[in-house]
Design an enzyme around this catalytic site. Structure first.
Site, PDB file in Angstrom:
ATOM      1  N   ALA A  62      69.556  48.790  22.796  1.00 52.31           N
ATOM      2  CA  ALA A  62      68.147  48.444  22.551  1.00 52.31           C
ATOM      3  C   ALA A  62      67.572  47.596  23.682  1.00 52.31           C
ATOM      4  CB  ALA A  62      68.030  47.704  21.227  1.00 52.31           C
ATOM      5  N   HIS A  63      68.397  46.708  24.233  1.00 52.35           N
ATOM      6  CA  HIS A  63      67.923  45.835  25.307  1.00 52.35           C
ATOM      7  C   HIS A  63      67.563  46.660  26.553  1.00 52.35           C
ATOM      8  CE1 HIS A  63      67.819  42.690  28.311  1.00 52.35           C
ATOM      9  NE2 HIS A  63      68.654  43.435  29.012  1.00 52.35           N
ATOM     10  N   LYS A  64      68.448  47.592  26.908  1.00 51.15           N
ATOM     11  CA  LYS A  64      68.186  48.432  28.092  1.00 51.15           C
ATOM     12  C   LYS A  64      66.939  49.290  27.884  1.00 51.15           C
ATOM     13  CE  LYS A  64      73.012  48.979  29.639  1.00 51.15           C
ATOM     14  NZ  LYS A  64      74.067  49.966  29.919  1.00 51.15           N
ATOM     15  N   PHE A 112      75.814  38.188  28.097  1.00 48.02           N
ATOM     16  CA  PHE A 112      76.926  38.914  27.482  1.00 48.02           C
ATOM     17  C   PHE A 112      77.966  39.213  28.564  1.00 48.02           C
ATOM     18  CE2 PHE A 112      76.354  43.173  29.240  1.00 48.02           C
ATOM     19  CZ  PHE A 112      75.079  43.081  29.759  1.00 48.02           C
ATOM     20  N   GLY A 113      79.060  39.828  28.132  1.00 45.24           N
ATOM     21  CA  GLY A 113      80.083  40.299  29.079  1.00 45.24           C
ATOM     22  C   GLY A 113      80.575  39.186  30.003  1.00 45.24           C
ATOM     23  N   TYR A 114      80.500  39.426  31.301  1.00 48.73           N
ATOM     24  CA  TYR A 114      81.014  38.492  32.297  1.00 48.73           C
ATOM     25  C   TYR A 114      79.986  37.412  32.694  1.00 48.73           C
ATOM     26  CZ  TYR A 114      84.663  42.072  32.971  1.00 48.73           C
ATOM     27  OH  TYR A 114      85.697  42.968  32.785  1.00 48.73           O
ATOM     28  N   ASP A 169      75.582  53.239  34.964  1.00 43.80           N
ATOM     29  CA  ASP A 169      76.948  52.736  34.849  1.00 43.80           C
ATOM     30  C   ASP A 169      77.052  51.503  35.747  1.00 43.80           C
ATOM     31  OD1 ASP A 169      79.434  52.858  33.629  1.00 43.80           O
ATOM     32  OD2 ASP A 169      80.348  53.946  35.286  1.00 43.80           O
ATOM     33  N   THR A 170      77.735  50.485  35.226  1.00 41.87           N
ATOM     34  CA  THR A 170      77.812  49.212  35.948  1.00 41.87           C
ATOM     35  C   THR A 170      79.251  48.794  36.153  1.00 41.87           C
ATOM     36  OG1 THR A 170      75.703  48.416  35.085  1.00 41.87           O
ATOM     37  CG2 THR A 170      77.263  46.731  35.782  1.00 41.87           C
ATOM     38  N   LYS A 230      67.820  35.957  34.761  1.00 40.55           N
ATOM     39  CA  LYS A 230      68.791  37.021  35.040  1.00 40.55           C
ATOM     40  C   LYS A 230      68.093  38.382  35.124  1.00 40.55           C
ATOM     41  CE  LYS A 230      72.524  39.682  33.161  1.00 40.55           C
ATOM     42  NZ  LYS A 230      73.268  40.083  31.982  1.00 40.55           N
TER      43      LYS A 230
HETATM   44  P1  IMP Z   1      77.674  49.319  31.291  1.00 39.16           P
HETATM   45  O1  IMP Z   1      77.936  50.406  32.269  1.00 39.16           O
HETATM   46  O2  IMP Z   1      76.264  48.806  31.300  1.00 39.16           O
HETATM   47  O3  IMP Z   1      78.157  49.636  29.904  1.00 39.16           O
HETATM   48  O4  IMP Z   1      78.549  48.059  31.773  1.00 39.16           O
HETATM   49  C1  IMP Z   1      79.952  48.122  31.866  1.00 39.16           C
HETATM   50  C2  IMP Z   1      80.549  46.761  31.585  1.00 39.16           C
HETATM   51  O5  IMP Z   1      80.157  45.867  32.626  1.00 39.16           O
HETATM   52  C3  IMP Z   1      80.088  46.090  30.296  1.00 39.16           C
HETATM   53  O6  IMP Z   1      80.905  46.379  29.222  1.00 39.16           O
HETATM   54  C4  IMP Z   1      80.158  44.615  30.630  1.00 39.16           C
HETATM   55  O7  IMP Z   1      81.452  44.157  30.392  1.00 39.16           O
HETATM   56  C5  IMP Z   1      79.911  44.578  32.117  1.00 39.16           C
HETATM   57  N1  IMP Z   1      78.515  44.244  32.417  1.00 39.16           N
HETATM   58  C6  IMP Z   1      77.519  45.123  32.715  1.00 39.16           C
HETATM   59  N2  IMP Z   1      76.389  44.473  32.967  1.00 39.16           N
HETATM   60  C7  IMP Z   1      76.665  43.157  32.822  1.00 39.16           C
HETATM   61  C8  IMP Z   1      75.869  41.989  32.949  1.00 39.16           C
HETATM   62  O8  IMP Z   1      74.658  42.027  33.217  1.00 39.16           O
HETATM   63  N3  IMP Z   1      76.495  40.827  32.719  1.00 39.16           N
HETATM   64  C9  IMP Z   1      77.811  40.731  32.391  1.00 39.16           C
HETATM   65  N4  IMP Z   1      78.585  41.784  32.244  1.00 39.16           N
HETATM   66  C10 IMP Z   1      78.025  43.004  32.463  1.00 39.16           C
END
Ligand code: IMP
Length: 197
Positions: free
Chosen positions: A13-15, A152-154, A71-72, A175
């Site tokens: 939802a955020h994206k 969230f995440g890192y 993808d991140t 951010k």
């Molecule tokens: P996704 O491809 O957006 O699902 O990102 C893959 C993973 O990278 C996620 O599960 C997070 O662990 C990490 N991640 C992606 N974007 C961020 C962020 O903006 N901050 C912190 N962790 C992130």
């Protein structure tokens, strides 16, 4: 005139809110749920680019919509670019555990002096069968311990360069102006706006 529809291959939802506000209502952005796509699209490739393309191609081929997917990865210099494409499942290959991921990263970097890292987001767009890639990068360092409460995440361990603070300390508003994803989304939006798609 009817608005052009395009799928963003996500249910986050955020994206979805972020991109809808950046496109200022020019297009109708559909989620995977909106098109009744409920299965898990495999993300099995070795690069962010291929993973994003796999997702966008899946929607384009099976549902016939123009589509983009992201993808991140977090790329840490002293770890040879890891966790990279494995960022989401760094601690456990079969599940996503953000706390365990962060603990593992801090442990891996315990004795390293070079803590430089970058977040990289790739967006793949398929428009009338043509494929386009966009990238957003934010350079920074991995902090020595978790700091801050937002995001969230890192976010508690990633400090973007020249800020001295982690994303979790900077807060979501700052951010979202400087992040890897914001930069990639901006590239995509510029392209869509410039080409009047
Ligand atoms: P996704 O491809 O957006 O699902 O990102 C893959 C993973 O990278 C996620 O599960 C997070 O662990 C990490 N991640 C992606 N974007 C961020 C962020 O903006 N901050 C912190 N962790 C992130």
């Amino acid at each position: 005139m009817k608005k052009k529809k395009i799928v963003f291959a996500t249910n986050n939802a955020h994206k979805l809110a972020e991109i809808r506000s950046m496109l200022k209502g020019k297009m109708e952005i559909l989620s995977l749920r909106d098109i009744d796509c409920h299965g898990d699209i495999p993300e099995t490739a070795d690069t962010l680019e291929e993973n994003a393309l796999i997702k966008a191609r899946f929607v384009y081929t099976h549902y016939g919509y123009d589509c983009f997917a992201d993808d991140t990865g977090l790329e840490v210099k002293a770890l040879g670019g890891a966790p990279g494409v494995h960022t989401a499942r760094y601690a456990y290959p079969d599940r996503q555990d953000p706390e365990a991921n962060t603990r593992k990263l801090l442990a891996e970097l315990k004795d390293k002096t070079d803590r430089s890292a970058r977040f990289r987001t790739v967006i793949a767009l398929i428009e009338k069968g043509n494929e386009h890639l966009f990238e957003g990068v934010v350079e920074g360092i991995i902090a020595t311990e978790e700091r801050g409460t937002e995001g969230f995440g890192y976010d508690p361990v990633f400090a973007p360069e020249n800020t001295g603070k982690t994303f979790a300390e900077l807060g979501v508003e700052i951010k979202n102006r400087i992040s890897h994803r914001a930069r990639a989304v901006q590239q995509l939006c510029d392209f869509l706006n410039e080409n009047d798609l």
